[in-house]
Design an enzyme around this catalytic site. Structure first.
Site, PDB file in Angstrom:
ATOM      1  N   ASP A 316       3.984   5.107   2.921  1.00  0.00           N
ATOM      2  CA  ASP A 316       2.647   4.521   3.062  1.00  0.00           C
ATOM      3  C   ASP A 316       2.166   4.554   4.517  1.00  0.00           C
ATOM      4  OD1 ASP A 316       0.354   3.284   2.228  1.00  0.00           O
ATOM      5  OD2 ASP A 316       1.184   1.257   2.320  1.00  0.00           O
ATOM      6  N   GLU A 319      -1.545   7.995   7.409  1.00  0.00           N
ATOM      7  CA  GLU A 319      -2.685   8.828   7.853  1.00  0.00           C
ATOM      8  C   GLU A 319      -2.524   9.205   9.334  1.00  0.00           C
ATOM      9  OE1 GLU A 319      -2.965   5.867   6.159  1.00  0.00           O
ATOM     10  OE2 GLU A 319      -3.167   6.952   4.267  1.00  0.00           O
ATOM     11  N   ASP A 428      -5.662   3.100  -1.846  1.00  0.00           N
ATOM     12  CA  ASP A 428      -6.170   1.778  -2.233  1.00  0.00           C
ATOM     13  C   ASP A 428      -7.530   1.921  -2.913  1.00  0.00           C
ATOM     14  OD1 ASP A 428      -3.935   0.887  -1.002  1.00  0.00           O
ATOM     15  OD2 ASP A 428      -4.956   0.027   0.744  1.00  0.00           O
TER      16      ASP A 428
HETATM   17  C1  GLC Z   1      -1.357  -0.370   1.837  1.00  0.00           C
HETATM   18  C2  GLC Z   1      -0.963   0.403   0.589  1.00  0.00           C
HETATM   19  C3  GLC Z   1      -0.785  -0.553  -0.564  1.00  0.00           C
HETATM   20  C4  GLC Z   1       0.278  -1.580  -0.188  1.00  0.00           C
HETATM   21  C5  GLC Z   1      -0.115  -2.301   1.093  1.00  0.00           C
HETATM   22  C6  GLC Z   1       0.981  -3.219   1.603  1.00  0.00           C
HETATM   23  O1  GLC Z   1      -2.594  -0.935   1.690  1.00  0.00           O
HETATM   24  O2  GLC Z   1      -1.889   1.393   0.282  1.00  0.00           O
HETATM   25  O3  GLC Z   1      -0.425   0.148  -1.722  1.00  0.00           O
HETATM   26  O4  GLC Z   1       0.421  -2.510  -1.213  1.00  0.00           O
HETATM   27  O5  GLC Z   1      -0.381  -1.360   2.110  1.00  0.00           O
HETATM   28  O6  GLC Z   1       2.132  -2.511   1.878  1.00  0.00           O
END
Ligand code: GLC
Length: 717
Positions: A316, A319, A428
């Site tokens: 995650d 980017e 998201d």
């Molecule tokens: C980011 C991710 C999401 C996750 C959050 C906390 O927003 O895209 O899926 O739950 O971080 O880690």
């Protein structure tokens, strides 16, 4: 400029000295050809314009807003973390520079192999122009010719390489939530699925399993028996899938940080010092995933997880997302101190507010850190879209090495090339009806880019979901290879059993039906691995005419099915366009009902409990009975639904579900066959080298609407 031929239908054109992205595979033969498009240069950027006639369609560009036909909007390839993708957003989490321009006679594919920002104005500023602006002068452009879009897509897939293939358990149902904070929370979810007998193959772990948001650590306090729990659940067929973020916490004594400094693995600022940004744990450094040594080093860290029984990970914030950097935070704090006790007029107030409101992911951050590529030093902005791709490559190499079998791996940021190393979720989204329909429209363009193991946060990540929306979303997601219900902290709980008895029953049925569909979905995944092409195809790619082009809320799945999900609130059903005669399937555990419908437009009732789809003419769809987990699937008896007017064949692909044998063709193939005899009977056959398969039950509708139930023993072969 240099031109090179890749195949008879693909020519590449090189401008300047591009960064090696590793996307395009294969031999390049130098040729003397000019790019048949005029390029313009202005301010270090190259742009070109393609004329659009009224009837031209533009398809592709990966995970973006807008329609399946991309006309009428501006898009930018620049991986961005922006959870609230409202209508006016131009960039989302992935940057995919492949598109096809099609009119009624010809189609041309374009791939721009460039890791920085590319802007596409697809008839927005000027109705009849597609303007492309590349933010740099060093890039390759590939032009792909073909008789149809499908052919162009297949030849692009040959060039871009074969996709990542998850283990079979990756096609199960996954529950996730940012908010399962302790071992007890996770166990409770697991136990409830068991009590309710809702199938489940894994629970995704968000930030809280870590200690202070530090990658590759396990919280002693909240998850004291992590390994034990992971192994016990795995024995039952339920895996834990932890998150790993791109930023590494700056903290003396934290091994990943210390090794990263020692091994010179972090991206640098202008003075050559590791760049400091802030994400979940506060200040972090970002690994320079563009360096192979760093890919290997970071990839090896996943061993901590594989040693604890983990076989799947989600990457995650790659980017990379940045909450703030030191310079911007300092500017904000200084401005706030200056304003203290003052009387702020509108301009002064907005200026102060913006210092904090817009402090995340500022464009200038990406100019403040650098990657070293060979002897070149490039700002992140110049190679931005490689970051998530290379993090995923690093994870994939590490997991493969330390696990020795297939793993689940999804990433948030993506660009083409990453499809060889992992799947993705679409980032998201929100619990909005518009994002449900966006989910459907994104599927074919992701397949065009080579990504098959894809899915959205089912139910929506941000915002409070209604029970109705979650159930409608499941009715779509049961068809997507990645099926994960995920939601944000602070939002209404979103597990399938959280909305009262009626919806719990409906959701359970949908998830069971998903398990019934796994043999077919998995087979389609293996086939795309073997042949390229698409799994989710817009009607416009298969059928002529305006109606097919307009049917953007319907989709073909494989060669067999057409999906027409309900994507609006309070609907009891919907209108469906049938480009040819089809059989409507009301899919059930026992006694699915089949109805033959003529081509044209039909109103179809579709309740929250139903799972409905259409079978195409002379097609067969295999399925099995539901199970609690993928590992418990009984493949000794296969069931088949079909619409057989004259003759139909389906070859079902399967394998051991976990080894890399499929790469060497170790695939079980079952040929299912049905033919309507002139004498009036229905002949069926099944031939297979699958070790488990014994019997096949066919339920077939013929062209007159008559139903044939036939059972056959499987012939070996
Ligand atoms: C980011 C991710 C999401 C996750 C959050 C906390 O927003 O895209 O899926 O739950 O971080 O880690």
């Amino acid at each position: 400029m240099e031109a090179f031929k890749m195949t008879d239908n693909v020519i590449g054109f090189r401008f300047g000295n591009p960064v090696e992205t590793g996307v395009i595979q294969g031999e390049k033969t130098q040729v003397e050809v000019n790019l048949p498009i005029e390029l313009r240069e202005e301010g270090g950027r190259i742009s070109f314009t393609l004329k659009l006639t009224e009837n031209d369609r533009v398809y592709g560009l990966g995970p973006n807003l807008g329609g399946i036909n991309k006309r009428g909007r501006i898009y930018e390839s620049y991986c961005t973390d922006d959870p609230l993708h409202h209508e006016d957003k131009t960039t989302l989490y992935g940057a995919h520079n492949f598109f096809v321009l099609e009119d009624d006679d010809v189609a041309t594919g374009f791939f721009i192999d460039f890791p920085g920002r590319v802007k596409y104005d697809v008839g927005f500023t000027t109705l009849e122009e597609l303007q492309v602006e590349i933010h740099g002068q060093d890039f390759d452009i590939y032009l792909l010719e073909g008789a149809s879009i499908k052919e162009i897509v297949a030849s692009f897939h040959k060039l871009a390489g074969k996709p990542y293939m998850p283990p079979k358990w990756g096609l199960g149902y996954f529950q996730s939530r940012w908010g399962y904070q302790t071992e007890e929370d996770v166990k409770k979810v697991y136990e409830t699925f068991k009590e309710e007998e809702i199938p489940l193959d894994g629970i995704y772990l968000d930030l809280d399993y870590m200690e202070d948001f530090k990658d590759f650590t396990l919280s002693e306090e909240r998850f004291p028996n992590f390994k034990d729990m992971a192994l016990k659940m795995k024995e039952e067929g339920v895996r834990l899938i932890p998150i790993i973020d791109a930023g590494v916490k700056i903290e003396e004594g934290y091994p990943v940080y210390e090794e990263g400094i020692k091994g010179d693995h972090f991206v640098k600022d202008k003075d050559g010092k590791p760049y400091v940004a802030a994400v979940w744990p506060g200040k972090v450094h970002f690994p320079d995933f563009l360096k192979e040594e760093t890919q290997r080093w970071f990839g090896d860290q996943y061993k901590i997880l594989t040693d604890a029984g983990i076989e799947g990970v989600w990457n995650d914030m790659n980017e990379p997302a940045i909450f703030y950097d030191e310079t911007s935070l300092q500017e904000g704090v200084e401005a706030a101190i200056l304003a203290q006790g003052g009387n702020l007029n509108v301009n002064a107030f907005f200026s102060l507010r913006d210092k904090f409101m817009n402090i995340g992911n500022k464009l200038e951050y990406y100019r403040r850190f650098f990657h070293e590529i060979g002897d070149r030093r490039l700002t992140n902005e110049e190679v931005h879209n490689l970051y998530g791709y290379m993090m995923t490559k690093s994870a994939s190499l590490g997991l493969k090495k330390h696990l020795g079998k297939r793993h689940v791996l999804i990433s948030r940021a993506s660009s083409i090339g990453m499809h060889r190393y992992g799947g993705l979720w679409t980032g998201d989204n929100s619990s909005w009806w518009s994002h449900l329909s966006l989910n459907l429209r994104m599927l074919p363009s992701l397949n065009m880019s080579g990504f098959y193991y894809v899915g959205a946060d089912t139910g929506g990540f941000g915002g409070h979901v209604s029970g109705e929306l979650l159930t409608r979303w499941l009715q779509l997601s049961v068809f997507t290879p990645l099926l994960r219900n995920h939601s944000a902290i602070g939002t209404r709980v979103q597990e399938p059993y959280a909305f009262g008895d009626v919806l719990t029953r409906a959701n359970k049925k949908h998830i069971e039906r998903r398990y019934m569909l796994i043999p077919y979905l998995y087979s389609e995944m293996l086939k795309t691995y073997e042949t390229g092409g698409m799994m989710f195809t817009p009607l416009a790619f298969e059928f002529f005419g305006e109606e097919a082009q307009q049917a953007e809320d319907q989709m073909l799945l494989g060669e067999e099915l057409m999906l027409a999900p309900v994507v609006s609130q309070n609907a009891k059903g919907r209108y469906v366009y049938l480009p040819e005669d089809m059989v409507l399937v009301d899919f059930k555990k026992y006694d699915s009902s089949l109805t033959l419908l003529k081509d044209g437009v039909h109103y179809v009732s579709y309740s929250l409990e139903d799972l409905k789809f259409f079978l195409r003419r002379n097609r067969l769809m295999p399925y099995t009975m539901p199970s609690q987990t993928v590992k418990d699937q009984d493949l000794s008896i296969l069931k088949v639904l079909g619409y057989v007017d004259t003759e139909a064949v389906y070859v079902l692909y399967d394998d051991d579900g976990e080894s890399f044998g499929y790469e060497q063709g170790k695939i079980y193939k079952t040929t299912l066959y049905a033919r309507k005899l002139e004498t009036g009977g229905m002949k069926v056959e099944a031939k297979s080298n699958h070790p488990d398969l014994q019997t096949v039950n066919f339920t077939l509708m013929d062209g007159t609407g008559e139903i044939w139930n036939e059972e056959v023993k499987v012939q070996r072969g």
